[in-house]
Write a protein that holds these residues in place. Structure first.
Motif, short mmCIF file in Angstrom:
data_model
loop_
_atom_site.label_atom_id
_atom_site.label_comp_id
_atom_site.label_asym_id
_atom_site.label_seq_id
_atom_site.Cartn_x
_atom_site.Cartn_y
_atom_site.Cartn_z
N ARG A 1 1.98 8.64 -3.31
CA ARG A 1 0.99 8.48 -4.39
C ARG A 1 1.33 9.37 -5.58
O ARG A 1 1.32 8.93 -6.73
N SER B 1 5.12 11.19 3.30
CA SER B 1 3.68 11.10 3.53
C SER B 1 3.05 10.22 2.45
O SER B 1 3.60 10.05 1.35
N GLU B 2 1.88 9.67 2.75
CA GLU B 2 1.18 8.82 1.78
C GLU B 2 0.82 9.61 0.52
O GLU B 2 1.02 9.10 -0.59
N ALA C 1 5.08 4.64 2.24
CA ALA C 1 5.37 5.92 2.88
C ALA C 1 6.11 5.72 4.20
O ALA C 1 7.10 6.42 4.48
N GLU C 2 5.67 4.76 4.98
CA GLU C 2 6.35 4.48 6.25
C GLU C 2 7.78 4.00 6.01
O GLU C 2 8.70 4.39 6.72
N THR D 1 0.84 -1.20 0.00
CA THR D 1 0.00 0.00 0.00
C THR D 1 0.88 1.25 0.00
O THR D 1 2.05 1.21 0.41
N ASN D 2 0.30 2.35 -0.45
CA ASN D 2 1.02 3.62 -0.43
C ASN D 2 1.40 3.99 1.00
O ASN D 2 2.47 4.55 1.23
N THR D 3 0.53 3.66 1.95
CA THR D 3 0.82 3.94 3.36
C THR D 3 2.03 3.16 3.83
O THR D 3 2.92 3.70 4.50
N ASP D 4 2.10 1.87 3.46
CA ASP D 4 3.23 1.03 3.83
C ASP D 4 4.53 1.56 3.20
O ASP D 4 5.57 1.62 3.86
#
Length: 157
Positions: free
Chosen positions: A44, A39-40, A33-34, A28-31
């Motif tokens: 993206r 930032s997500e 980003a971390e 995921t973009n969140t994963d």
């Protein structure tokens, strides 16, 4: 790949993102980003830019070739070096379902083709139709892949 991808400047964040999505494009973009400390929304935007520029050509599933038939590496040598014959052969290889890669190369061979067939007999049928029937081709040699020692789709970035 479009011309924009050739001249595109990649920074360290882009390279980190590309390494991650080459290993697993389902992250995921969140994963991501971390993992890269952005930032997500920034991840993206970067992924969208990389796709639009053609740096990321496709998001695909990689199949296990050994479970689905036989892989063959075919070297093609032409009788005469002719731009027309090369173009025609390249165009034909692009339409062949069993061809996963076709490279125009320097050296003793003119092209290297990576093909996949359900069986050796299926490959032989295809080779007669697609290669042996081409009057511009002098010779073709085939290496049957017994096992894969290393196969990577990732490009170092």
């Amino acid at each position: 790949m479009n011309d924009q991808a050739h001249s595109m400047e990649l920074d360290d964040f882009d390279r980190k993102i590309l390494r991650l999505v080459q290993a697993d494009n389902r992250r995921t973009n969140t994963d991501i980003a971390e993992a890269v400390h952005l930032s997500e929304p920034s991840v993206r935007r970067r992924l969208d830019r990389l796709r639009k520029a053609g740096v990321i050509r496709a998001d695909v599933a990689l199949l296990d070739r050994a479970r689905l038939g036989v892989t063959l590496i075919v070297t093609i040598t032409f009788k005469d070096d002719s731009p027309e014959a090369y173009r025609a052969f390249g165009a034909r290889m692009q339409t062949e379902d069993c061809v996963s890669a076709c490279y125009s190369v320097a050296g003793p061979a003119d092209f290297i083709v990576i093909a996949h067939a359900a069986s050796p007999a299926e490959f032989e049928r295809w080779a007669h139709e697609a290669i042996m029937s081409d009057p511009a081709i002098r010779r073709y040699d085939t290496a049957v892949v017994y096992s894969t020692v290393k196969y990577e789709t990732a490009i170092p970035v």
